[in-house]
Design a protein around this motif. Structure first.
Motif, PDB file in Angstrom:
ATOM      1  N   SER B  43       1.676   0.454   8.205  1.00  0.00           N
ATOM      2  CA  SER B  43       2.517   0.523   7.011  1.00  0.00           C
ATOM      3  C   SER B  43       2.713   1.940   6.492  1.00  0.00           C
ATOM      4  CB  SER B  43       1.911  -0.321   5.890  1.00  0.00           C
ATOM      5  OG  SER B  43       1.763  -1.635   6.326  1.00  0.00           O
ATOM      6  N   MET B  48       6.622   6.033   2.246  1.00  0.00           N
ATOM      7  CA  MET B  48       5.427   5.648   1.485  1.00  0.00           C
ATOM      8  C   MET B  48       4.868   6.853   0.725  1.00  0.00           C
ATOM      9  SD  MET B  48       3.159   2.870   1.723  1.00  0.00           S
ATOM     10  CE  MET B  48       1.654   2.661   0.814  1.00  0.00           C
ATOM     11  N   ARG B 254       0.281  -2.679   2.503  1.00  0.00           N
ATOM     12  CA  ARG B 254       0.509  -1.362   1.880  1.00  0.00           C
ATOM     13  C   ARG B 254      -0.742  -0.864   1.167  1.00  0.00           C
ATOM     14  NH1 ARG B 254       5.980  -0.076   1.197  1.00  0.00           N
ATOM     15  NH2 ARG B 254       5.674   0.905  -0.809  1.00  0.00           N
TER      16      ARG B 254
END
Lengths: 253, 286
Positions: B43, B48, B254
């Motif tokens: 992830s 991110m 996440r």
């Protein structure tokens, strides 16, 4: 022989807790001579030396009475700042304690805290003191190396140079050669003899041979008391006390 | 002869015990790192790290956690710096100026050790009650001060342990040159202890950046970038906490990605400080 008394100790008693470490110490240490304090381990010779620049202040539960006069000023009861008193005495300890800095800064440290900051002046003074202890030739190309990279003998000479850099008039040495090899020891001993014309040197030692080689004045201590003291020639050739005689003969140490 | 055999057997038994203990610890550590990387790495993406969250704490599959990364770095750096500025003098003072007051110093050490043991949620609650008293709202500053309080005992005791090892001969040598005690502290002891001080900084930073409970009430949380000391700020531990409690699998994943980022930040800080301290380490007197 008219000699000036540099350090005069009068009725000094020192206790740590309930232990009586120094008992009624009275002595007069002559100026510009080498005074050697002799005695078996635990007799109080190091404590006597350290009380002269009041490092004994650092001990817990310590009680001191009596007087220690340096040039007629009682350093135990004075308004003079302790740092000023200590600056007048260079200390050489059993094993060398260089500062955690490079070689140059070790000598420059003392100069800097006494307010000398000019770079050119610093460099000249550092060289001067390193030459004084015969170290300059060995380190001039590696002044920025850590002091800890020097051999123990070199470190001890560095510490002597550092001690001299604050311009003292007394050198206190606590078994300064006991951790050194014979050659470095000899250099230090010879240095003391050279330096005595300008400084008053007080050396604590374990080694009777060393004492005989360098002493002008000798003090023999046993169990916290001074047993005998006097000019070295008389002291070693003709001791009056039985205890001193057997110590000099090497019957105990 | 028999005694020798007995001693050899004893040696063998203890060696096995020590070997097993070491292996278990290393394995556990590897498994933690493996599970974080295994679940988190897929992830981790550029978005991110570089974007703000989209869609709320529990449901946000999009965007990133830049707010929490920056918030945590600000918070932990600020708190570590404050704790260092307050803690270093304490450590030096109790070792140099209070050199002969052994009982007092041991009392102080004992108190600090107790404070070290207090759970961070208690610091959080204390910080929160002080904030209420002054009518402050949760903010980066409030969190920073609370975390400072929480890591101070760690900072002081970690530096203290290293300052304690300075040989007394070095103190005597420095004082004999006519140094004052404070000159001794900052010019000599500081240099001598620099590698230990770095360790103390790292330890404190790690605690500061990794703790969730102390910042829960005091720093709050937000989806915005931290722009002011007076505003609520996001932090990584809370981001992980919120993401992990989400019912959606992608959001849970996440959380592990955030954990990877947190670990990497600590790794980077460790490496930087090791390199810088090595430069000064060479002057240390052994």
């Amino acid at each position: 022989m008219s000699e000036h008394v540099k350090i005069s100790v009068e009725d000094l008693n020192l206790y740590i807790g309930k232990q009586h470490i120094l008992k009624d110490i009275n002595t007069r240490i002559p100026e510009n001579q080498i005074t050697v304090i002799l005695g078996p381990s635990g007799c109080g010779k190091t404590t006597l030396l350290k009380s002269m620049n009041r490092l004994t202040d650092l001990y817990s539960n310590v009680k001191v009475d009596g007087k220690i006069l340096i040039d007629n000023e009682d350093i135990l009861h004075t308004d003079t700042d302790i740092t000023t008193i200590r600056k007048r005495m260079g200390l050489l300890s059993q094993r060398p304690y260089p500062l955690p800095m490079n070689i140059f800064n070790n000598v420059a440290y003392g100069l800097r805290i006494s307010g000398r900051k000019n770079k050119a002046v610093l460099r000249k003074r550092v060289q001067h003191y390193l030459e004084l202890v015969n170290l300059w030739e060995e380190v001039k190309d590696r002044l920025h190396d850590p002091a800890s990279s020097l051999s123990i003998g070199q470190q001890q000479r560095l510490c002597l140079a550092r001690g001299l850099s604050v311009d003292p008039d007394i050198i206190l040495a606590d078994e300064p050669t006991s951790a050194l090899d014979p050659i470095s020891s000899e250099v230090i001993e010879r240095k003391f003899v050279d330096l005595k014309s300008q400084y008053t040197v007080v050396v604590v030692t374990h080694s009777l041979q060393q004492a005989k080689r360098i002493a002008d004045y000798a003090i023999f201590m046993y169990l916290g008391e001074i047993i005998e003291q006097g000019p070295a020639a008389d002291f070693f050739s003709n001791p009056t006390e039985e205890l001193t005689r057997s110590y000099i003969k090497g019957l105990f140490n | 002869m028999n005694i020798l055999k007995l001693r050899k057997a004893e040696e063998l038994i203890f060696r096995i015990i020590m070997f097993l203990a070491t292996t278990v610890i290393i394995l556990a550590l590897c498994m933690i790192i493996y599970s974080i990387l295994h679940k988190g790495l897929p992830s981790v993406s550029w978005s991110m790290i570089s974007q703000l969250p989209k869609g709320g704490f529990y449901f946000g599959k999009e965007g990133g956690i830049l707010n929490a990364i920056l918030g945590s770095v600000y918070l932990a750096s600020g708190a570590t710096l404050l704790a260092f500025v307050l803690g270093l003098p304490v450590s030096l003072y109790i070792n140099i100026h209070l050199h002969k007051r052994k009982k007092l110093v041991n009392g102080i050490r004992f108190m600090l050790d107790v404070m070290w043991g207090i759970p961070s949620i208690v610091y959080g609650a204390f910080g929160f009650s002080v904030m209420l008293f002054f009518g402050m709202r949760s903010s980066l500053l409030a969190g920073m001060l609370t975390v400072t309080l929480f890591i101070l005992p760690i900072m002081i005791r970690a530096i203290d342990e290293i300052v304690k090892t300075v040989p007394s001969g070095l103190l005597e040598a420095t004082l004999s040159l006519g140094s004052t005690k404070s000159e001794t502290a900052y010019r000599v002891y500081f240099r001598q202890c620099i590698s230990g001080i770095t360790t103390a900084l790292l330890l404190s930073f790690g605690r500061a950046i990794g703790d969730a409970a102390s910042v829960l009430f005091t720093t709050g949380y937000t989806d915005n970038l931290p722009t002011s000391l007076a505003k609520p700020t996001a932090t990584l531990p809370l981001a992980i906490f919120f993401q992990l409690s989400s019912p959606i699998e992608e959001v849970k994943a996440r959380a592990y990605a955030s954990a990877v980022i947190l670990t990497v930040i600590i790794l980077i800080i460790s490496i930087i400080s090791r390199i810088t301290s090595r430069k000064y380490q060479k002057n240390k007197i052994k």
